[in-house]
Structure formats: structure tokens, C-alpha cells
Write an enzyme that holds these catalytic residues in place. Structure first.
Site, PDB file in Angstrom:
ATOM      1  N   HIS A   1      77.745  31.340   8.330  1.00 43.40           N
ATOM      2  CA  HIS A   1      76.885  31.175   7.152  1.00 43.40           C
ATOM      3  C   HIS A   1      76.457  32.559   6.712  1.00 43.40           C
ATOM      4  O   HIS A   1      76.512  33.517   7.484  1.00 43.40           O
ATOM      5  CB  HIS A   1      75.666  30.304   7.499  1.00 43.40           C
ATOM      6  CG  HIS A   1      74.941  30.738   8.751  1.00 43.40           C
ATOM      7  ND1 HIS A   1      74.033  31.765   8.767  1.00 43.40           N
ATOM      8  CD2 HIS A   1      75.029  30.313  10.040  1.00 43.40           C
ATOM      9  CE1 HIS A   1      73.576  31.932  10.001  1.00 43.40           C
ATOM     10  NE2 HIS A   1      74.176  31.071  10.798  1.00 43.40           N
TER      11      HIS A   1
ATOM     12  N   HIS B   1      80.566  21.957  14.009  1.00 44.51           N
ATOM     13  CA  HIS B   1      79.892  22.749  12.967  1.00 44.51           C
ATOM     14  C   HIS B   1      80.865  23.748  12.361  1.00 44.51           C
ATOM     15  O   HIS B   1      82.006  23.875  12.801  1.00 44.51           O
ATOM     16  CB  HIS B   1      78.640  23.444  13.518  1.00 44.51           C
ATOM     17  CG  HIS B   1      78.870  24.383  14.664  1.00 44.51           C
ATOM     18  ND1 HIS B   1      79.370  25.659  14.498  1.00 44.51           N
ATOM     19  CD2 HIS B   1      78.672  24.239  16.006  1.00 44.51           C
ATOM     20  CE1 HIS B   1      79.439  26.257  15.666  1.00 44.51           C
ATOM     21  NE2 HIS B   1      79.039  25.422  16.607  1.00 44.51           N
TER      22      HIS B   1
ATOM     23  N   ASP C   1      70.904  30.945  21.817  1.00 41.65           N
ATOM     24  CA  ASP C   1      71.064  31.270  20.398  1.00 41.65           C
ATOM     25  C   ASP C   1      69.707  31.761  19.935  1.00 41.65           C
ATOM     26  O   ASP C   1      68.775  30.966  19.762  1.00 41.65           O
ATOM     27  CB  ASP C   1      71.506  30.017  19.631  1.00 41.65           C
ATOM     28  CG  ASP C   1      71.775  30.304  18.151  1.00 41.65           C
ATOM     29  OD1 ASP C   1      71.375  31.377  17.656  1.00 41.65           O
ATOM     30  OD2 ASP C   1      72.381  29.428  17.494  1.00 41.65           O
TER      31      ASP C   1
ATOM     32  N   ASP D   1      70.970  36.891  14.334  1.00 40.45           N
ATOM     33  CA  ASP D   1      71.362  35.535  14.733  1.00 40.45           C
ATOM     34  C   ASP D   1      72.533  35.656  15.700  1.00 40.45           C
ATOM     35  O   ASP D   1      73.690  35.775  15.275  1.00 40.45           O
ATOM     36  CB  ASP D   1      71.737  34.729  13.476  1.00 40.45           C
ATOM     37  CG  ASP D   1      72.079  33.281  13.791  1.00 40.45           C
ATOM     38  OD1 ASP D   1      71.881  32.854  14.950  1.00 40.45           O
ATOM     39  OD2 ASP D   1      72.548  32.580  12.875  1.00 40.45           O
TER      40      ASP D   1
ATOM     41  N   GLU E   1      80.610  32.242  14.436  1.00 43.77           N
ATOM     42  CA  GLU E   1      80.006  31.528  15.560  1.00 43.77           C
ATOM     43  C   GLU E   1      80.746  30.256  15.974  1.00 43.77           C
ATOM     44  O   GLU E   1      80.209  29.150  15.915  1.00 43.77           O
ATOM     45  CB  GLU E   1      78.554  31.181  15.239  1.00 43.77           C
ATOM     46  CG  GLU E   1      78.312  30.499  13.894  1.00 43.77           C
ATOM     47  CD  GLU E   1      76.837  30.159  13.699  1.00 43.77           C
ATOM     48  OE1 GLU E   1      76.276  29.460  14.556  1.00 43.77           O
ATOM     49  OE2 GLU E   1      76.262  30.584  12.690  1.00 43.77           O
TER      50      GLU E   1
ATOM     51  N   HIS F   1      70.982  21.827  18.315  1.00 40.85           N
ATOM     52  CA  HIS F   1      69.680  22.401  17.950  1.00 40.85           C
ATOM     53  C   HIS F   1      68.649  22.175  19.056  1.00 40.85           C
ATOM     54  O   HIS F   1      67.479  21.888  18.788  1.00 40.85           O
ATOM     55  CB  HIS F   1      69.183  21.809  16.630  1.00 40.85           C
ATOM     56  CG  HIS F   1      69.992  22.237  15.450  1.00 40.85           C
ATOM     57  ND1 HIS F   1      70.003  21.571  14.251  1.00 40.85           N
ATOM     58  CD2 HIS F   1      70.848  23.279  15.294  1.00 40.85           C
ATOM     59  CE1 HIS F   1      70.824  22.175  13.407  1.00 40.85           C
ATOM     60  NE2 HIS F   1      71.355  23.210  14.023  1.00 40.85           N
TER      61      HIS F   1
ATOM     62  N   GLU G   1      78.301  33.977  19.016  1.00 37.99           N
ATOM     63  CA  GLU G   1      77.926  34.236  17.618  1.00 37.99           C
ATOM     64  C   GLU G   1      77.557  35.700  17.413  1.00 37.99           C
ATOM     65  O   GLU G   1      76.746  36.250  18.149  1.00 37.99           O
ATOM     66  CB  GLU G   1      76.715  33.356  17.234  1.00 37.99           C
ATOM     67  CG  GLU G   1      76.176  33.658  15.845  1.00 37.99           C
ATOM     68  CD  GLU G   1      75.076  32.696  15.410  1.00 37.99           C
ATOM     69  OE1 GLU G   1      74.377  32.150  16.271  1.00 37.99           O
ATOM     70  OE2 GLU G   1      74.941  32.505  14.189  1.00 37.99           O
TER      71      GLU G   1
ATOM     72  N   TYR H   1      81.980  22.120  22.600  1.00 38.70           N
ATOM     73  CA  TYR H   1      80.894  21.349  23.219  1.00 38.70           C
ATOM     74  C   TYR H   1      81.522  20.083  23.816  1.00 38.70           C
ATOM     75  O   TYR H   1      81.962  19.208  23.073  1.00 38.70           O
ATOM     76  CB  TYR H   1      79.835  20.997  22.177  1.00 38.70           C
ATOM     77  CG  TYR H   1      79.431  22.221  21.366  1.00 38.70           C
ATOM     78  CD1 TYR H   1      78.457  23.093  21.828  1.00 38.70           C
ATOM     79  CD2 TYR H   1      80.089  22.524  20.161  1.00 38.70           C
ATOM     80  CE1 TYR H   1      78.128  24.233  21.114  1.00 38.70           C
ATOM     81  CE2 TYR H   1      79.762  23.658  19.444  1.00 38.70           C
ATOM     82  CZ  TYR H   1      78.781  24.512  19.914  1.00 38.70           C
ATOM     83  OH  TYR H   1      78.462  25.645  19.208  1.00 38.70           O
TER      84      TYR H   1
ATOM     85  N   ASP I   1      41.584  24.800  11.476  1.00 38.27           N
ATOM     86  CA  ASP I   1      41.464  26.027  10.676  1.00 38.27           C
ATOM     87  C   ASP I   1      42.303  27.169  11.241  1.00 38.27           C
ATOM     88  O   ASP I   1      42.058  28.338  10.935  1.00 38.27           O
ATOM     89  CB  ASP I   1      39.997  26.443  10.545  1.00 38.27           C
ATOM     90  CG  ASP I   1      39.341  26.623  11.907  1.00 38.27           C
ATOM     91  OD1 ASP I   1      40.002  26.346  12.920  1.00 38.27           O
ATOM     92  OD2 ASP I   1      38.166  27.025  11.936  1.00 38.27           O
TER      93      ASP I   1
ATOM     94  N   ARG J   1      79.047  28.655  22.828  1.00 40.45           N
ATOM     95  CA  ARG J   1      79.127  29.216  21.484  1.00 40.45           C
ATOM     96  C   ARG J   1      78.989  30.726  21.619  1.00 40.45           C
ATOM     97  O   ARG J   1      78.262  31.205  22.497  1.00 40.45           O
ATOM     98  CB  ARG J   1      78.011  28.660  20.568  1.00 40.45           C
ATOM     99  CG  ARG J   1      78.008  29.270  19.170  1.00 40.45           C
ATOM    100  CD  ARG J   1      77.183  28.480  18.142  1.00 40.45           C
ATOM    101  NE  ARG J   1      75.774  28.428  18.422  1.00 40.45           N
ATOM    102  CZ  ARG J   1      75.135  27.387  18.932  1.00 40.45           C
ATOM    103  NH1 ARG J   1      75.803  26.283  19.215  1.00 40.45           N
ATOM    104  NH2 ARG J   1      73.831  27.417  19.152  1.00 40.45           N
TER     105      ARG J   1
ATOM    106  N   HIS K   1      69.851  31.174   7.434  1.00 37.71           N
ATOM    107  CA  HIS K   1      70.939  30.585   6.650  1.00 37.71           C
ATOM    108  C   HIS K   1      70.688  31.074   5.227  1.00 37.71           C
ATOM    109  O   HIS K   1      69.972  30.438   4.455  1.00 37.71           O
ATOM    110  CB  HIS K   1      70.930  29.059   6.733  1.00 37.71           C
ATOM    111  CG  HIS K   1      71.199  28.566   8.131  1.00 37.71           C
ATOM    112  ND1 HIS K   1      70.925  27.293   8.541  1.00 37.71           N
ATOM    113  CD2 HIS K   1      71.732  29.179   9.214  1.00 37.71           C
ATOM    114  CE1 HIS K   1      71.261  27.149   9.820  1.00 37.71           C
ATOM    115  NE2 HIS K   1      71.749  28.286  10.247  1.00 37.71           N
TER     116      HIS K   1
END
Ligand code: GLY
Ligand code: MN
Ligand code: MN
Length: 437
Positions: free
Chosen positions: A354, A350, A260, A271, A384, A243, A407, A388, A40, A405, A361
Site C-alpha cells: 500500500h 491480503h 508488525d 511500517d 509485504e 490484525h 514487510e 498464513y 476528561d 510476513r 495506509h
């Protein structure tokens, strides 16, 4: 009664604008359901972005109905007042006060939705709603349509056209108004402060989750509701997992840390990604790769201006990255050939950005009639690029497990663009300076 929200008129204008776009027919948009976390206990509640954008109303169990035409009307269905429930869970507007405070023509208890919707849909040419996103919602929409069709012998006509509401709403949400930009600036500013704090606190031996806690502390103490998405705090090789969200490993001397993370403020996402050395000093190979990604990001941002097409920043970033991959001896061959063949995707898999807004996104088409759409003032997007480098055949040892990265959040302006997240330290010198302090 609690006071009207100060921007009630703004939301009324948005709804009127949507109804003008529809021209005729009825739009029905529900907010998000509450989600159970365990038994709950629920996840923190977040309204559906379309519903929130149309209403500013943040309670669960609510539906907005827009009836377009010569005499446009807009209605809200919401939970009733309930003293018992309010003692346990807090304030509820109830239809009467919500109608006045949020500026609807009428508001009714959500329990009346299935009875009233067929009446509202009678003799209407079209129904605009979300189609195919939620099986339970789809079934309910069909039940309303069938309830109207059942009245055919009384001379009642049912909508013959079912329209995906995203067509109109996505396009409108793509262009941010002043209220949205104020929130996005704040989301980006809070997020930038959190990255700065992470840099200032980071040292070898801390765990990724300890840095994540610092980000969260900074978000909440400045009034952000929550992270806009699961924070990625990725030390060393973890940075090469795009991710990565486990955030449970120790941070090692000599490794980089990729973060990130962005705050959600007033519903709008920040972001930001920054990558910096755990010990505060970039070593030679780390700096070489970093400068390439930084140059790629600068090239991408330089392409963000009205009239350029959506893919121009990506193409500019890829060109710089591919030249960098050659310089680092990761790839051999001509830049054009490596771009054409897609060989660069081994190290940059990637895209460069975006749309950004209520959804991290965010909504909005990237192509129109098969061609990349043109950037226009009021659009907000990320830039971004990254590199890698996983251990692999032909990869120089000194570059193994470097994942970087960078961004930022960018607004297209009349003159070009504005980087909303510019307060997050970014150059090697700036980062090392913050980390020394
Ligand atoms: N944090 C999600 C993204 O960068 O797209
Ligand atoms: Mn992003
Ligand atoms: Mn991101």
C-alpha cells in the site's frame, strides 16, 4: 513569541501549489478533533494528515482556508491565547503569532469560523472540502453554503460546485518531497532498530506485551511520537490472525514470533514486519516457509521501479508464493490456474503493499481510468508478502500455525527503488546472528 518553524516556506509552497491546482474557488480543511478516552482524559492528540501537510500546525481546533484565483490567499483559524488554559495544558500560538510563524496572510480565532466562512465563500464558484467523512463537518459546510445563499437578494452568489478536496491533496501527497523523505527515512530507521531490539531480547517465556514494550521504548527514545498503528506482536498461531493486537500471550519455545510495528516520526509512518523464531533458531519447516516468503518479497521489490504498474510487485510475489505453496504440498495444480482461480488466497489473503506516508495506509489512487497506475519516483510503498497456514483439511501437520510476513518500506527512485527499512535484519542468517548476540 516562539520562533517560526524552520520549514515554514515549504508549507507555504505546498499551499501555493494546491491553489494553482484548484485554479479558482475556496478550500477549507479542518484538523482532527480531540478524542475523549475516558471522561476528561483524551487520547494523545494527532492532527489530521491533510491539514498537517498543508500547515505544519499541530494544535487542535484549527482550520486552514485557501482562496485560489488571481490573488491567492491563505488563512488560518486557531485557538486564541489563553493564559489560564496554557497553565494547565501548555503553549498555544494564538492567531497573531501563528500568522507570522506559519506564514499565513491572516489568522483569526476559531470562534469566528462560522461568521467569516460565508464571507469568504461569497461569489466563489467552488468549495473544496472533505465530503462525507464527518457528519458534523458536512452539516457545518451546508450551513455556510446556506448562509451565502441567504444573501442572494443582495446580489451575492454562492458556490455551485462542491469538490472533494482529496482529489487534489491525495495526488500531491502521493509524491514525497525531501522533507517528507527525510522523515520517512527516520521513521523507517527507528522502526528497524526496534525490530532488531525485539530480536535481541526475545526468548521463550517472555510475554508478547513485554516485546511490545521494547518496541515502544525504542520508538520513544529516538524521538518518534508514537507507534504509527497498533503494534502486532503475535506468537505462534496468533501470527495467522492478520490484525492481532491483544499482545498478551506467552512466547513458547519452538514457535515463531511475527511483529508488525512501525514508528511515527514527524507525522510519517514506518511500517515493518519481521518474523523470527522465539528461541533464536528456525526449525526445518519454519525455514522452508520463511525462504519462500523472503523470495516472494525479493521478487516484489525487484518490480518496484519507474514505469512498472502498481500491481507488478503483487503479481511477482503471488507467483513465487504459489509455487511455494505447491512445493510445500499446500496446493495442487498449475501455478497459472491457482493464480487465476484465487485458490492461493486460502494462505495469502491480503495484497502485497500500500502507499505509505503520513497515513500508514496512505492516500493516492491505485488505478487511473480503470488501469493500474505506473510507479514514479517519489512514491513510497510497502512490500509485504506473507503465508498464513491455519490447521485445515489437507494441510501437513508440520506446517500448522506457521504465519510469516516480511514487510519493508520502499521508495521509488529514478534508478529503481530504495528500501528505507533495510536496517531491519531479514535473512535467516542475519536474524539468527542477532538473536545469538
Ligand atoms: N501494519 C499495517 C499494514 O501492514 O498494512
Ligand atoms: Mn503495511
Ligand atoms: Mn505492517
Amino acid at each position: 513569541m516562539t520562533e517560526s518553524p524552520p520549514d515554514r516556506e515549504l508549507y507555504r509552497q505546498r499551499r501555493r501549489h494546491v491553489m494553482r491546482e484548484m485554479a479558482e474557488g475556496v478550500m477549507v480543511i479542518a484538523t482532527a478533533p480531540e478524542a475523549v478516552r475516558n471522561r476528561d482524559s483524551h487520547y494523545p492528540y494527532r492532527p489530521d494528515s491533510h491539514f498537517w501537510w498543508l500547515t505544519g500546525f499541530a494544535e487542535p481546533e484549527a482550520v486552514v482556508v485557501l482562496v485560489a484565483g488571481k490573488r491567492p490567499r491563505h488563512y488560518l483559524f486557531c485557538r486564541e491565547k489563553n493564559l489560564e488554559m496554557e497553565i494547565w495544558d501548555g503553549f498555544r500560538w494564538g492567531p497573531k503569532d501563528a500568522r507570522a510563524a506559519f506564514g499565513f496572510d491572516a489568522a483569526w480565532p476559531i470562534s469566528q469560523l462560522d461568521r467569516r466562512l460565508p464571507e469568504l465563500l461569497a461569489d466563489q464558484p467552488a468549495l473544496h472540502t472533505r465530503i462525507g467523512a464527518e457528519p458534523a463537518w458536512d452539516a457545518r459546510v451546508m450551513a455556510w453554503l446556506n448562509a451565502v445563499r441567504a444573501k442572494a437578494r443582495s446580489g451575492v452568489g454562492a458556490p455551485e460546485v462542491l469538490v472533494e478536496a482529496g482529489g487534489i491533496l491525495d495526488e500531491m501527497r502521493l509524491f514525497k518531497d525531501d522533507q517528507e523523505l527525510a522523515r520517512m527515512r527516520r521513521a523507517a530507521g527507528i522502526s528497524a532498530g526496534a525490530h532488531r531490539r525485539a530480536m535481541a531480547i526475545c526468548r521463550p517465556g517472555l510475554y508478547e506485551h513485554e516485546i511490545e514494550a521494547e518496541l515502544l521504548h525504542e520508538f520513544r527514545r529516538h524521538g518518534a511520537e508514537a507507534p504509527a498503528y497498533s503494534s502486532i506482536v503475535a506468537g505462534g498461531a496468533n501470527a495467522c490472525v492478520l490484525h492481532y493486537v491483544f499482545n498478551n500471550r506467552p512466547l513458547r519455545d519452538g514457535d515463531l514470533l511475527l511483529i508488525d510495528a512501525g514508528a511515527e516520526y514527524g507525522g510519517y509512518a514506518g511500517d515493518i514486519t519481521r518474523t523470527f523464531p522465539v528461541n533464536g533458531r528456525f526449525d526445518g519447516p519454519q525455514k522452508e516457509v520463511y525462504e519462500i516468503v523472503l523470495a516472494a518479497q525479493a521478487a516484489a521489490i525487484a518490480e518496484v521501479r519507474p514505469g512498472n504498474h502498481w500491481n507488478a510487485p503483487h503479481e511477482a510475489a503471488v507467483r513465487v508464493l504459489v509455487q511455494g505453496m505447491k512445493d510445500l504440498k499446500l496446493l495442487k495444480g498449475r501455478v497459472d490456474g491457482l493464480i487465476e482461480s484465487g485458490a492461493f488466497r486460502r494462505f495469502y489473503m491480503h495484497r502485497t503493499g500500500h502507499w505509505l506516508g503520513l497515513d500508514v495506509h496512505d492516500v493516492g489512487d491505485y488505478k487511473i481510468d480503470g488501469a493500474w497506475r505506473l510507479l514514479q519516483p517519489g512514491m513510497t510503498l510497502t512490500a509485504e508478502p506473507g503465508l498464513y497456514i491455519r490447521p485445515d483439511k489437507g494441510v501437513p501437520r508440520r506446517l500448522e500455525n506457521i504465519g510469516i510476513r516480511i514487510e519493508d518500506d520502499v521508495l521509488v527512485t529514478e534508478a529503481g527503488c530504495e528500501v528505507l527499512s533495510a536496517a531491519a535484519p531479514k535473512t535467516v542468517a542475519e536474524i539468527e546472528e542477532v538473536m545469538r548476540g
